[in-house]
Design an enzyme around this catalytic site. Sequence first.
Site, PDB file in Angstrom:
ATOM      1  N   ALA A 161       0.116   2.932  -3.258  1.00 54.24           N
ATOM      2  CA  ALA A 161      -0.918   3.119  -2.241  1.00 54.24           C
ATOM      3  C   ALA A 161      -2.189   2.370  -2.639  1.00 54.24           C
ATOM      4  CB  ALA A 161      -1.225   4.601  -2.064  1.00 54.24           C
ATOM      5  N   LYS A 162      -2.686   1.553  -1.727  1.00 53.00           N
ATOM      6  CA  LYS A 162      -3.969   0.891  -1.951  1.00 53.00           C
ATOM      7  C   LYS A 162      -5.043   1.863  -1.463  1.00 53.00           C
ATOM      8  CE  LYS A 162      -6.244  -3.617  -1.347  1.00 53.00           C
ATOM      9  NZ  LYS A 162      -6.336  -3.964  -2.773  1.00 53.00           N
ATOM     10  N   ALA A 163      -5.297   2.866  -2.304  1.00 51.99           N
ATOM     11  CA  ALA A 163      -6.180   3.971  -1.960  1.00 51.99           C
ATOM     12  C   ALA A 163      -7.537   3.792  -2.625  1.00 51.99           C
ATOM     13  CB  ALA A 163      -5.561   5.297  -2.404  1.00 51.99           C
TER      14      ALA A 163
END
Length: 308
Positions: A161-163
């Site tokens: 996840a590019k969180a």
Amino acid sequence: MASDGLRTEAIWLDGTLVPYDEAKVHVLSHSLHYGLAVFEGMRCYRCEDGRSAIFRCREHLRRLFDSARILEMAIPYSLEELAQACAEVVRVNGLAECYLRPLAFYGEGEMGLAARSNKVRVAVAVWPWGAYLGADSLRKGVRLKTSSFVRFHHNSFMSYAKASGNYINSILAAYEARRNGYDEALMLDVNGFVAEGSGENIFVVRDGVVRTPPLTSILPGITRDAVMKILADASVPVLEQLFPRDALYIADEAFMTGTAAEVTPVREVDDRPLEAEVPGPITRRVQEIFGAALHGRDPRYRQWLCYV
């Protein structure tokens, strides 16, 4: 007020283009407090035919939706709607080349870690942005320092996840590297193997074979994927393989990839200069083919371009 480098005419926010100064959120926005947001970084390039194109727009947006799904966030727009929003905001701001930042976040309402009722808001901003690691980085290469901050385990945070919150780890590593006079941090995983930079994937070259860390504790980079395809098409062997940091010390070449960094050579790791020229022959070849793909000069990769 934003610096002149960031200021544009408009930002796409919740389905509408709004003037730059009116793209505001409440101080009690949930994501501001807890970091639960997902984002992407894309670049738009002017092509040789005079048109502008976003590089791998739909692949980036697919990862945005993947990130949201991992975090149990429902984005209230379709991928195609956001692709159209990205193109629209580039056109409206009159930028031939720029960086794009789609962002999905929770607005104000309920507080607390388990809050679920807050509205998901979505923004797309654009701005001009040059070489991420410095004006000379693509030509002269960068100096890396192994960070004291370890890349998190994939069961601690979701590494696919590019969180937004995940990047606290990277920010601390980047601060440390730059404070000590280096261009970028080299981050190891929890087992001591090379993971990535603070915001880039990494490749190492030895005896004509390219290695890059596998998709365990790293973000699946869109540029990483493109570079692996370019290398395969050029008949250069590429292995996804764990390796320790001393593999970089004795590498013939090394380079980092990312939307912001593009293909950036590495010239030094932990005060040990790489012995070969920088950029090395494989790195230079990748840079040339990648650059041609970005600007529509290589027909093999035109499917990567989304014209605005």
